[in-house]
Design a protein around this motif. Structure first.
Motif, PDB file in Angstrom:
ATOM      1  N   PHE A  62       0.822  -1.217   0.000  1.00  0.00           N
ATOM      2  CA  PHE A  62       0.000   0.000   0.000  1.00  0.00           C
ATOM      3  C   PHE A  62       0.850   1.260   0.000  1.00  0.00           C
ATOM      4  O   PHE A  62       0.480   2.267  -0.608  1.00  0.00           O
ATOM      5  CB  PHE A  62      -0.964   0.012   1.191  1.00  0.00           C
ATOM      6  N   THR A  63       1.995   1.233   0.657  1.00  0.00           N
ATOM      7  CA  THR A  63       2.902   2.375   0.656  1.00  0.00           C
ATOM      8  C   THR A  63       3.566   2.536  -0.709  1.00  0.00           C
ATOM      9  O   THR A  63       3.661   3.644  -1.238  1.00  0.00           O
ATOM     10  CB  THR A  63       3.980   2.217   1.750  1.00  0.00           C
ATOM     11  N   GLY A  64       4.001   1.437  -1.286  1.00  0.00           N
ATOM     12  CA  GLY A  64       4.739   1.481  -2.548  1.00  0.00           C
ATOM     13  C   GLY A  64       3.881   1.663  -3.786  1.00  0.00           C
ATOM     14  O   GLY A  64       4.379   2.100  -4.821  1.00  0.00           O
ATOM     15  N   ILE A  65       2.581   1.330  -3.691  1.00  0.00           N
ATOM     16  CA  ILE A  65       1.651   1.483  -4.823  1.00  0.00           C
ATOM     17  C   ILE A  65       0.394   2.159  -4.282  1.00  0.00           C
ATOM     18  O   ILE A  65      -0.623   1.520  -4.019  1.00  0.00           O
ATOM     19  CB  ILE A  65       1.303   0.115  -5.467  1.00  0.00           C
ATOM     20  N   GLN A  88      -3.787  -6.920 -10.816  1.00  0.00           N
ATOM     21  CA  GLN A  88      -3.505  -5.818  -9.906  1.00  0.00           C
ATOM     22  C   GLN A  88      -2.749  -4.761 -10.688  1.00  0.00           C
ATOM     23  O   GLN A  88      -1.794  -5.085 -11.391  1.00  0.00           O
ATOM     24  CB  GLN A  88      -2.665  -6.286  -8.713  1.00  0.00           C
ATOM     25  N   ARG A  89      -3.192  -3.512 -10.561  1.00  0.00           N
ATOM     26  CA  ARG A  89      -2.564  -2.439 -11.333  1.00  0.00           C
ATOM     27  C   ARG A  89      -2.467  -1.169 -10.491  1.00  0.00           C
ATOM     28  O   ARG A  89      -3.203  -0.989  -9.532  1.00  0.00           O
ATOM     29  CB  ARG A  89      -3.351  -2.182 -12.605  1.00  0.00           C
ATOM     30  N   GLY A  90      -1.550  -0.325 -10.887  1.00  0.00           N
ATOM     31  CA  GLY A  90      -1.371   0.943 -10.206  1.00  0.00           C
ATOM     32  C   GLY A  90      -0.060   1.569 -10.629  1.00  0.00           C
ATOM     33  O   GLY A  90       0.567   1.158 -11.609  1.00  0.00           O
ATOM     34  N   THR A  91       0.358   2.577  -9.886  1.00  0.00           N
ATOM     35  CA  THR A  91       1.612   3.269 -10.153  1.00  0.00           C
ATOM     36  C   THR A  91       2.457   3.218  -8.895  1.00  0.00           C
ATOM     37  O   THR A  91       1.994   3.612  -7.814  1.00  0.00           O
ATOM     38  CB  THR A  91       1.349   4.740 -10.547  1.00  0.00           C
ATOM     39  N   GLY A  95       7.032   6.089  -9.724  1.00  0.00           N
ATOM     40  CA  GLY A  95       6.448   6.498 -10.993  1.00  0.00           C
ATOM     41  C   GLY A  95       6.301   5.371 -12.014  1.00  0.00           C
ATOM     42  O   GLY A  95       5.656   5.558 -13.037  1.00  0.00           O
ATOM     43  N   ALA A  96       6.878   4.211 -11.753  1.00  0.00           N
ATOM     44  CA  ALA A  96       6.790   3.089 -12.694  1.00  0.00           C
ATOM     45  C   ALA A  96       5.400   2.450 -12.610  1.00  0.00           C
ATOM     46  O   ALA A  96       4.753   2.445 -11.563  1.00  0.00           O
ATOM     47  CB  ALA A  96       7.862   2.052 -12.386  1.00  0.00           C
ATOM     48  N   THR A  97       4.969   1.914 -13.733  1.00  0.00           N
ATOM     49  CA  THR A  97       3.697   1.201 -13.790  1.00  0.00           C
ATOM     50  C   THR A  97       3.810  -0.128 -13.058  1.00  0.00           C
ATOM     51  O   THR A  97       4.806  -0.835 -13.185  1.00  0.00           O
ATOM     52  CB  THR A  97       3.301   0.942 -15.261  1.00  0.00           C
ATOM     53  N   PRO A 122       4.627 -10.159 -12.042  1.00  0.00           N
ATOM     54  CA  PRO A 122       4.612  -8.895 -12.781  1.00  0.00           C
ATOM     55  C   PRO A 122       4.511  -9.169 -14.283  1.00  0.00           C
ATOM     56  O   PRO A 122       5.143 -10.095 -14.796  1.00  0.00           O
ATOM     57  CB  PRO A 122       5.962  -8.261 -12.448  1.00  0.00           C
ATOM     58  N   VAL A 123       3.703  -8.381 -14.965  1.00  0.00           N
ATOM     59  CA  VAL A 123       3.577  -8.500 -16.417  1.00  0.00           C
ATOM     60  C   VAL A 123       4.781  -7.820 -17.046  1.00  0.00           C
ATOM     61  O   VAL A 123       5.101  -6.680 -16.712  1.00  0.00           O
ATOM     62  CB  VAL A 123       2.268  -7.832 -16.918  1.00  0.00           C
TER      63      VAL A 123
END
Length: 150
Positions: A62-65, A88-91, A95-97, A122-123
Motif C-alpha cells: 500500500f505504501t509502494g503502490i 492488480q494495477r497501479g503506479t 512512478g513506474a507502472t 509482474p507483467v
C-alpha cells in the motif's frame, strides 16, 4: 467480481478485494487466519506463514503502490476452495507502472483464508516472443527441426 457466487470462501475473497481497493490494511489482514500458509510454487523461497507476514507485506504494498487496484477477472469455487484469476494495477511510488496478473488458489474456513497457492507475477512486455522464451527455458538456442525432403 466475475464468477464468485457461492458463499463461504467466495465471501472472503470478495471482502479481500474490497479491502485491497479501499487500502484498508486491518480489513485485509482480517481476511486471513492467524496461521495462514502462502505457498509460491514457482518461487518456493517466497512462501510464508502467518497473518503477521500478510500485514507486513501489504503495509509495504500500500505504501509502494498508493493507487493499487485489484480485480478478480475470473473465478470458480469448489467447496472451500476458490480458483481466482487476478489483475492488480497501479503506479509505484517511483512512478513506474505496476501490473501483475496470475492465479491464486485460495482455501478458506470460517470466514478467513487458511491457505493460498500464489501464482501472480509482474507483467513484462520486453522478453520477446514464444521462440525467445523457449530458448531461454532450454538454456541455449534451439534449432528448429528440419523438414525431410522426399
Amino acid at each position: 467480481m466475475k464468477g464468485l457466487t457461492e458463499t463461504g470462501v467466495a465471501d472472503t475473497v470478495t471482502r479481500l478485494v474490497r479491502a485491497m481497493n479501499a487500502h484498508d490494511l486491518d480489513a485485509l489482514v482480517a481476511c486471513f487466519a492467524d496461521d495462514f500458509v502462502n505457498e509460491t510454487p514457482v518461487h518456493p523461497e517466497r512462501g510464508f506463514s502467518g497473518s503477521e507476514q500478510v500485514h507486513r507485506n501489504w503495509s509495504q504494498i500500500f505504501t509502494g503502490i498508493p493507487d493499487l487496484e485489484a480485480e478478480v477477472v475470473r473465478s470458480i469455487v469448489d467447496g472451500n476452495t476458490a480458483w481466482t484469476e487476478w489483475e492488480q494495477r497501479g503506479t509505484r511510488s517511483d512512478g513506474a507502472t505496476h501490473l501483475m496478473r496470475g492465479v491464486a488458489i485460495m482455501t478458506g474456513s470460517e470466514g478467513v483464508l487458511t491457505h493460498v497457492r500464489f501464482y501472480l507475477e509482474p507483467v513484462e512486455q520486453t522478453s520477446g516472443d514464444v521462440n525467445a522464451a523457449i530458448e531461454r527455458t532450454m538454456g541455449a538456442e534451439v534449432e528448429a527441426p528440419r523438414e525431410e525432403m522426399s
